[in-house]
Scaffold this motif. Sequence first.
Motif, mmCIF file in Angstrom:
data_model
loop_
_atom_site.group_PDB
_atom_site.id
_atom_site.type_symbol
_atom_site.label_atom_id
_atom_site.label_comp_id
_atom_site.label_asym_id
_atom_site.label_seq_id
_atom_site.Cartn_x
_atom_site.Cartn_y
_atom_site.Cartn_z
ATOM 1 N N ILE A 68 0.835 -1.201 0.000
ATOM 2 C CA ILE A 68 0.000 0.000 0.000
ATOM 3 C C ILE A 68 0.870 1.252 0.000
ATOM 4 C CG2 ILE A 68 -1.634 1.356 1.374
ATOM 5 C CD1 ILE A 68 -2.892 -0.963 -0.145
ATOM 6 N N GLN A 69 1.969 1.221 0.715
ATOM 7 C CA GLN A 69 2.900 2.356 0.722
ATOM 8 C C GLN A 69 3.469 2.597 -0.676
ATOM 9 O OE1 GLN A 69 5.792 1.440 3.729
ATOM 10 N NE2 GLN A 69 4.358 1.708 5.432
ATOM 11 N N ALA A 70 3.756 1.512 -1.392
ATOM 12 C CA ALA A 70 4.277 1.641 -2.760
ATOM 13 C C ALA A 70 3.229 2.269 -3.671
ATOM 14 C CB ALA A 70 4.695 0.267 -3.295
ATOM 15 N N LEU A 71 1.977 1.850 -3.512
ATOM 16 C CA LEU A 71 0.897 2.420 -4.329
ATOM 17 C C LEU A 71 0.669 3.887 -3.980
ATOM 18 C CD1 LEU A 71 -1.748 -0.467 -4.287
ATOM 19 C CD2 LEU A 71 -0.057 0.049 -6.041
ATOM 20 N N ALA A 72 0.768 4.210 -2.710
ATOM 21 C CA ALA A 72 0.585 5.593 -2.266
ATOM 22 C C ALA A 72 1.676 6.490 -2.839
ATOM 23 C CB ALA A 72 0.576 5.660 -0.744
ATOM 24 N N ALA A 73 2.897 5.974 -2.903
ATOM 25 C CA ALA A 73 4.007 6.760 -3.442
ATOM 26 C C ALA A 73 3.802 7.082 -4.914
ATOM 27 C CB ALA A 73 5.321 5.999 -3.252
ATOM 28 N N LYS A 74 3.005 6.271 -5.608
ATOM 29 C CA LYS A 74 2.732 6.498 -7.024
ATOM 30 C C LYS A 74 1.415 7.253 -7.237
ATOM 31 C CE LYS A 74 5.198 2.220 -8.079
ATOM 32 N NZ LYS A 74 6.432 2.819 -8.587
ATOM 33 N N GLY A 75 0.795 7.675 -6.133
ATOM 34 C CA GLY A 75 -0.403 8.496 -6.231
ATOM 35 C C GLY A 75 -1.689 7.734 -6.481
ATOM 36 N N LEU A 76 -1.679 6.419 -6.330
ATOM 37 C CA LEU A 76 -2.874 5.630 -6.639
ATOM 38 C C LEU A 76 -3.843 5.577 -5.470
ATOM 39 C CD1 LEU A 76 -1.059 4.814 -9.043
ATOM 40 C CD2 LEU A 76 -2.010 2.503 -8.857
ATOM 41 N N VAL A 77 -3.307 5.543 -4.253
ATOM 42 C CA VAL A 77 -4.168 5.411 -3.077
ATOM 43 C C VAL A 77 -3.701 6.363 -1.988
ATOM 44 C CG1 VAL A 77 -4.653 2.965 -3.567
ATOM 45 C CG2 VAL A 77 -2.777 3.591 -2.007
ATOM 46 N N GLU A 78 -4.571 6.520 -1.002
ATOM 47 C CA GLU A 78 -4.249 7.332 0.165
ATOM 48 C C GLU A 78 -4.805 6.621 1.388
ATOM 49 O OE1 GLU A 78 -4.509 12.015 0.918
ATOM 50 O OE2 GLU A 78 -6.490 11.056 0.827
ATOM 51 N N SER A 79 -3.990 6.463 2.403
ATOM 52 C CA SER A 79 -4.414 5.784 3.626
ATOM 53 C C SER A 79 -4.530 6.795 4.758
ATOM 54 C CB SER A 79 -3.420 4.685 4.012
ATOM 55 O OG SER A 79 -3.417 3.646 3.061
ATOM 56 N N ARG A 80 -5.671 6.745 5.460
ATOM 57 C CA ARG A 80 -5.884 7.619 6.600
ATOM 58 C C ARG A 80 -6.467 6.820 7.753
ATOM 59 N NH1 ARG A 80 -8.547 13.262 4.312
ATOM 60 N NH2 ARG A 80 -6.747 13.945 3.059
ATOM 61 N N PRO A 81 -6.128 7.205 8.969
ATOM 62 C CA PRO A 81 -6.705 6.512 10.129
ATOM 63 C C PRO A 81 -8.235 6.599 10.095
ATOM 64 C CG PRO A 81 -4.893 7.952 10.792
ATOM 65 C CD PRO A 81 -5.183 8.268 9.365
ATOM 66 N N LYS A 82 -8.865 5.535 10.467
ATOM 67 C CA LYS A 82 -10.329 5.424 10.581
ATOM 68 C C LYS A 82 -11.036 5.311 9.224
ATOM 69 C CE LYS A 82 -10.593 7.835 15.029
ATOM 70 N NZ LYS A 82 -11.209 8.946 15.795
ATOM 71 N N THR A 83 -10.587 6.072 8.210
ATOM 72 C CA THR A 83 -11.273 6.019 6.915
ATOM 73 C C THR A 83 -10.713 4.930 6.009
ATOM 74 O OG1 THR A 83 -9.801 7.692 5.964
ATOM 75 C CG2 THR A 83 -11.843 8.472 6.994
ATOM 76 N N THR A 85 -8.007 2.872 3.356
ATOM 77 C CA THR A 85 -7.247 3.137 2.134
ATOM 78 C C THR A 85 -8.212 3.385 0.990
ATOM 79 O OG1 THR A 85 -5.399 1.746 2.877
ATOM 80 C CG2 THR A 85 -5.524 2.240 0.524
ATOM 81 N N ARG A 86 -8.125 4.575 0.417
ATOM 82 C CA ARG A 86 -9.056 4.985 -0.632
ATOM 83 C C ARG A 86 -8.296 5.180 -1.950
ATOM 84 N NH1 ARG A 86 -14.011 7.177 -0.066
ATOM 85 N NH2 ARG A 86 -13.598 7.453 2.178
ATOM 86 N N VAL A 87 -8.921 4.747 -3.056
ATOM 87 C CA VAL A 87 -8.339 4.960 -4.375
ATOM 88 C C VAL A 87 -8.505 6.435 -4.739
ATOM 89 C CG1 VAL A 87 -8.424 4.341 -6.823
ATOM 90 C CG2 VAL A 87 -8.894 2.599 -5.075
ATOM 91 N N LEU A 88 -7.397 7.056 -5.129
ATOM 92 C CA LEU A 88 -7.403 8.479 -5.437
ATOM 93 C C LEU A 88 -7.916 8.743 -6.855
ATOM 94 C CD1 LEU A 88 -3.985 9.545 -3.869
ATOM 95 C CD2 LEU A 88 -6.272 10.091 -3.022
ATOM 96 N N PRO A 89 -8.312 9.990 -7.137
ATOM 97 C CA PRO A 89 -8.732 10.334 -8.508
ATOM 98 C C PRO A 89 -7.619 10.082 -9.507
ATOM 99 C CG PRO A 89 -9.322 12.077 -6.968
ATOM 100 C CD PRO A 89 -8.448 11.123 -6.207
ATOM 101 N N ARG A 90 -7.989 9.766 -10.720
ATOM 102 C CA ARG A 90 -7.013 9.436 -11.764
ATOM 103 C C ARG A 90 -6.019 10.576 -11.981
ATOM 104 N NH1 ARG A 90 -7.131 5.569 -15.921
ATOM 105 N NH2 ARG A 90 -5.874 6.098 -17.748
ATOM 106 N N SER A 91 -6.461 11.813 -11.762
ATOM 107 C CA SER A 91 -5.579 12.967 -11.954
ATOM 108 C C SER A 91 -4.397 12.956 -10.992
ATOM 109 C CB SER A 91 -6.369 14.268 -11.791
ATOM 110 O OG SER A 91 -6.936 14.346 -10.482
#
Length: 249
Positions: A68-83, A85-91
Amino acid sequence: MSKTKSPAVPIEREREARSTGRRLYGAIANKLGAAILSGEYQPGDVLSGEVVFSEQLDVSRTAYREAIQALAAKGLVESRPKTGTRVLPRSRWNLLDPEVLGWAFTGQPDMGFIRSLFELRAIVEPAAAALAAERRDDEALETMRDALARMTHHTLATEAGRIADRDFHSAILHATANDALIVLNASICAAVSWTTQFKQRQRTLPRNPIPDHRRVLVAIADRDPAAANEAMRVLVELALEDTRQAMQP
């Protein structure tokens, strides 16, 4: 009293474990990344928690978190406490990351995305070819000639030929002696490699594109920026048309 040195075996085991861990979370990142790029997970979707995913994939929670950290570094996802891991907008996606490009071509990329890659190439590569014609040295020219010879020998239907194709385009970007253009090398070459491979998934190439490359090389060798620009522009346009034909049913 001297201490006994620890045996080397545990060190080797530790290295092996680290290597296995890298392969494991890399495989998870590839699986999730390809699923996101293919649309299986849409922007705004929340991925299942690490406990659920680790059980489904039969992997450790640590490996899943690293993926997940690798995906986050590429802008694909964002992880937040309680909410979660969410897929980010394509932009937000780093679509020029070579690994992300690979995930996109794991499935069936849409024509809009492929067109955008060729538009990028059409903006960058003709200008780069013109600069290469002005600035290339004998070593850069020899690298291009070697790559073209390997392309001709192996053909673009083989992995060796596609590597040579990538090396050819890379040599042109490096011959510009422009650091900003050279930074784009990995992205441009990944786009070249993946689209060439994609065109041949279901049928052979509709024509031989190697003469197009040879015209670019001749113009660069002749130190003719205008001819190099035009030859590369035609090469990219024809490559896009070949891709369109390959995608027709």
